[in-house]
Motif scaffolding. Structure first.
Motif, PDB file in Angstrom:
ATOM      1  N   ASN A  16       0.829  -1.204   0.000  1.00 50.54           N
ATOM      2  CA  ASN A  16       0.000   0.000   0.000  1.00 50.54           C
ATOM      3  C   ASN A  16       0.864   1.254   0.000  1.00 50.54           C
ATOM      4  O   ASN A  16       0.612   2.206  -0.750  1.00 50.54           O
ATOM      5  CB  ASN A  16      -0.922  -0.027   1.217  1.00 50.54           C
ATOM      6  CG  ASN A  16      -1.721   1.254   1.366  1.00 50.54           C
ATOM      7  OD1 ASN A  16      -1.303   2.180   2.059  1.00 50.54           O
ATOM      8  ND2 ASN A  16      -2.881   1.319   0.732  1.00 50.54           N
ATOM      9  N   ASN A  19       2.567   1.689  -3.462  1.00 53.58           N
ATOM     10  CA  ASN A  19       1.682   2.061  -4.572  1.00 53.58           C
ATOM     11  C   ASN A  19       0.950   3.371  -4.324  1.00 53.58           C
ATOM     12  O   ASN A  19       0.603   4.073  -5.272  1.00 53.58           O
ATOM     13  CB  ASN A  19       0.668   0.937  -4.833  1.00 53.58           C
ATOM     14  CG  ASN A  19       0.064   1.011  -6.216  1.00 53.58           C
ATOM     15  OD1 ASN A  19      -0.761   1.862  -6.506  1.00 53.58           O
ATOM     16  ND2 ASN A  19       0.479   0.094  -7.089  1.00 53.58           N
ATOM     17  N   ASP A  20       0.716   3.727  -3.062  1.00 48.93           N
ATOM     18  CA  ASP A  20      -0.203   4.827  -2.765  1.00 48.93           C
ATOM     19  C   ASP A  20       0.427   6.079  -2.164  1.00 48.93           C
ATOM     20  O   ASP A  20      -0.143   7.161  -2.278  1.00 48.93           O
ATOM     21  CB  ASP A  20      -1.294   4.343  -1.797  1.00 48.93           C
ATOM     22  CG  ASP A  20      -2.332   3.469  -2.486  1.00 48.93           C
ATOM     23  OD1 ASP A  20      -2.017   2.947  -3.561  1.00 48.93           O
ATOM     24  OD2 ASP A  20      -3.424   3.294  -1.937  1.00 48.93           O
ATOM     25  N   VAL A  93      -1.459  -5.602  -5.183  1.00 46.27           N
ATOM     26  CA  VAL A  93      -0.981  -4.213  -5.102  1.00 46.27           C
ATOM     27  C   VAL A  93       0.522  -4.146  -5.319  1.00 46.27           C
ATOM     28  O   VAL A  93       1.030  -3.238  -5.991  1.00 46.27           O
ATOM     29  CB  VAL A  93      -1.365  -3.596  -3.742  1.00 46.27           C
ATOM     30  CG1 VAL A  93      -0.812  -2.173  -3.629  1.00 46.27           C
ATOM     31  CG2 VAL A  93      -2.879  -3.568  -3.570  1.00 46.27           C
ATOM     32  N   THR A 105      -5.794   0.088  -3.583  1.00 46.31           N
ATOM     33  CA  THR A 105      -5.727  -0.931  -2.533  1.00 46.31           C
ATOM     34  C   THR A 105      -7.127  -1.313  -2.083  1.00 46.31           C
ATOM     35  O   THR A 105      -7.410  -2.480  -1.779  1.00 46.31           O
ATOM     36  CB  THR A 105      -4.917  -0.413  -1.337  1.00 46.31           C
ATOM     37  OG1 THR A 105      -3.591  -0.074  -1.776  1.00 46.31           O
ATOM     38  CG2 THR A 105      -4.809  -1.464  -0.245  1.00 46.31           C
ATOM     39  N   SER A 108      -8.461  -3.779  -4.426  1.00 44.19           N
ATOM     40  CA  SER A 108      -7.786  -5.060  -4.236  1.00 44.19           C
ATOM     41  C   SER A 108      -8.362  -5.810  -3.050  1.00 44.19           C
ATOM     42  O   SER A 108      -8.615  -7.022  -3.125  1.00 44.19           O
ATOM     43  CB  SER A 108      -6.281  -4.832  -4.029  1.00 44.19           C
ATOM     44  OG  SER A 108      -5.712  -4.174  -5.129  1.00 44.19           O
ATOM     45  N   THR A 314      -6.399   6.570  -4.960  1.00 47.35           N
ATOM     46  CA  THR A 314      -5.847   6.378  -6.308  1.00 47.35           C
ATOM     47  C   THR A 314      -6.792   6.914  -7.367  1.00 47.35           C
ATOM     48  O   THR A 314      -6.388   7.668  -8.259  1.00 47.35           O
ATOM     49  CB  THR A 314      -5.606   4.882  -6.568  1.00 47.35           C
ATOM     50  OG1 THR A 314      -4.719   4.367  -5.588  1.00 47.35           O
ATOM     51  CG2 THR A 314      -5.023   4.663  -7.954  1.00 47.35           C
ATOM     52  N   THR A 347      -8.021  -5.015 -11.431  1.00 43.10           N
ATOM     53  CA  THR A 347      -7.636  -5.086 -10.016  1.00 43.10           C
ATOM     54  C   THR A 347      -8.563  -5.977  -9.202  1.00 43.10           C
ATOM     55  O   THR A 347      -8.114  -6.869  -8.471  1.00 43.10           O
ATOM     56  CB  THR A 347      -7.614  -3.678  -9.397  1.00 43.10           C
ATOM     57  OG1 THR A 347      -6.641  -2.881 -10.071  1.00 43.10           O
ATOM     58  CG2 THR A 347      -7.262  -3.745  -7.924  1.00 43.10           C
TER      59      THR A 347
END
Length: 367
Positions: A16, A19-20, A93, A105, A108, A314, A347
């Protein structure tokens, strides 16, 4: 099994962060306001503060992502189910982060809940109606709302606000020396006056006498990025902690703190590829557009948390950047936009399949 669950949540939290964490500050680097290192430090710091705030404010979201509203409690409290959700979502993720694709996330985890729930109890025991109303609809509409608002607000700001006070700079000018003399025969005394503070249009803030200068627009930009990052930590952390709370793994405060630290580590070590996609590969952007996109995203994500709406940071931040691309049209990389949209579509099913496979492996291992 508890140890495997904790390690699975560690993987999910790290993924997380990777990616975030940069999404709230993508426009800072994209508009050239700062460097990657400063941007990620800013975003990670405020995300961590938001994660800590979630200890008191994130209970409703944690309950929504515990699985209790999706499957029977007899299924949602099983350790294999919880591990499958955390590990399936985490692998999804992390894969996207390695590919430089900004995905949700939240999506996901939602897919993992569905996959593990169906595998554990069958389609008839999964409450799809609650899933659609409480999770899927907010996730689908949030990027559209962010895109439309970014375009609309930008057009309004161009007409009524920009080129006015928000385009000004606050300047601290060098002190001037003043010569004083009591009379003609006396020697003069030279004293230094205090530095002067002035507000001027940005074109007049480069005269060479400034000790320091501060752009109002840049200040708003930094603030909006901090607000998005804080709201992201507040909105995302409860979703990651949810499975630990169901399993009663240690105490709640320690769970939140551990997840917050792990998210920060993931952002510091693994955010570069997603950062490059968000900041450099979608569309060029100027400060004015970046500020608008950030303010819209910060408002939407912040308002979502008190109402327990699981919007995706996101999707909201990307929707704002897509809005900038729409305003610029030919300059935007629409091929990259399509690639991101395809990743979003994939996703949820990828999270579902991953969680389902993990659940089957764990069940077979137990037997």
């Amino acid at each position: 099994m508890i140890t495997i669950l904790i390690l699975s949540v560690v993987l999910l939290s790290f993924a997380n962060g990777a990616n975030d964490n940069f999404k709230g500050v993508a426009t800072l680097w994209g508009s050239g306001l700062t460097t990657y290192r400063r941007a990620i430090a800013w975003g990670t710091g405020f995300t961590f503060l938001g994660s800590l705030a979630a200890i008191s404010l994130g209970r409703a979201l944690a309950a929504k992502f515990s699985g209790a509203k999706l499957a029977d409690s007899s299924i949602a409290t099983q350790l294999p189910f919880l591990i499958a959700v955390a590990l399936g979502a985490g692998c999804t993720v992390l894969l996207a982060a390695r590919l430089g694709l900004p995905i949700s996330t939240t999506h996901s985890i939602t897919g993992a809940l569905v996959g593990a729930g169906v595998t554990a109890a069958g389609f008839s025991h999964v409450k799809f109606a609650a899933l659609g109303k409480g999770v899927v609809l907010p996730l689908l509409f949030s990027p559209i709302v962010a895109l439309v608002l970014t375009v609309a607000v930008q057009l309004l700001l161009n007409r009524f606000v920009w080129n006015k006070s928000i385009s000004d700079c606050v300047c601290v000018d060098q002190p001037q020396t003043i010569a004083l003399a009591a009379n003609a025969a006396a020697s003069s005394m030279v004293i230094a006056a205090a530095p002067t503070l002035r507000v001027a249009p940005s074109a007049e803030c480069h005269s060479g006498v400034e000790i320091a200068k501060f752009s109002v627009a840049d200040g708003v930009h930094w603030f909006s990025a901090a607000a998005i990052s804080f709201a992201r930590g507040l909105n995302d952390t409860p979703k990651l902690v949810a499975v630990l709370l169901v399993a009663a793994a240690y105490n709640a405060r320690l769970n939140y703190l551990a997840v917050a630290v792990d998210i920060a580590i993931g952002g510091a070590l693994g955010a570069a590829r997603v950062a490059r996609t968000m900041s450099k590969k979608i569309t060029p952007m100027a400060t004015r557009e970046a500020v608008t996109a950030n303010l819209v995203a910060a408002t939407l994500v912040t308002l979502a948390s008190p109402f327990a709406l699981p919007v995706s940071t996101t999707h909201v931040t990307s929707g704002g950047i897509f809005g900038i691309g729409l305003l610029r049209r030919e300059e935007a990389n629409w091929g990259k936009v399509r690639e991101i949209l395809l990743a979003w579509v994939a996703t949820l099913p990828l999270g579902a399949v991953s969680a389902s496979l993990v659940f089957i492996l764990l069940r077979n291992w137990q037997h």
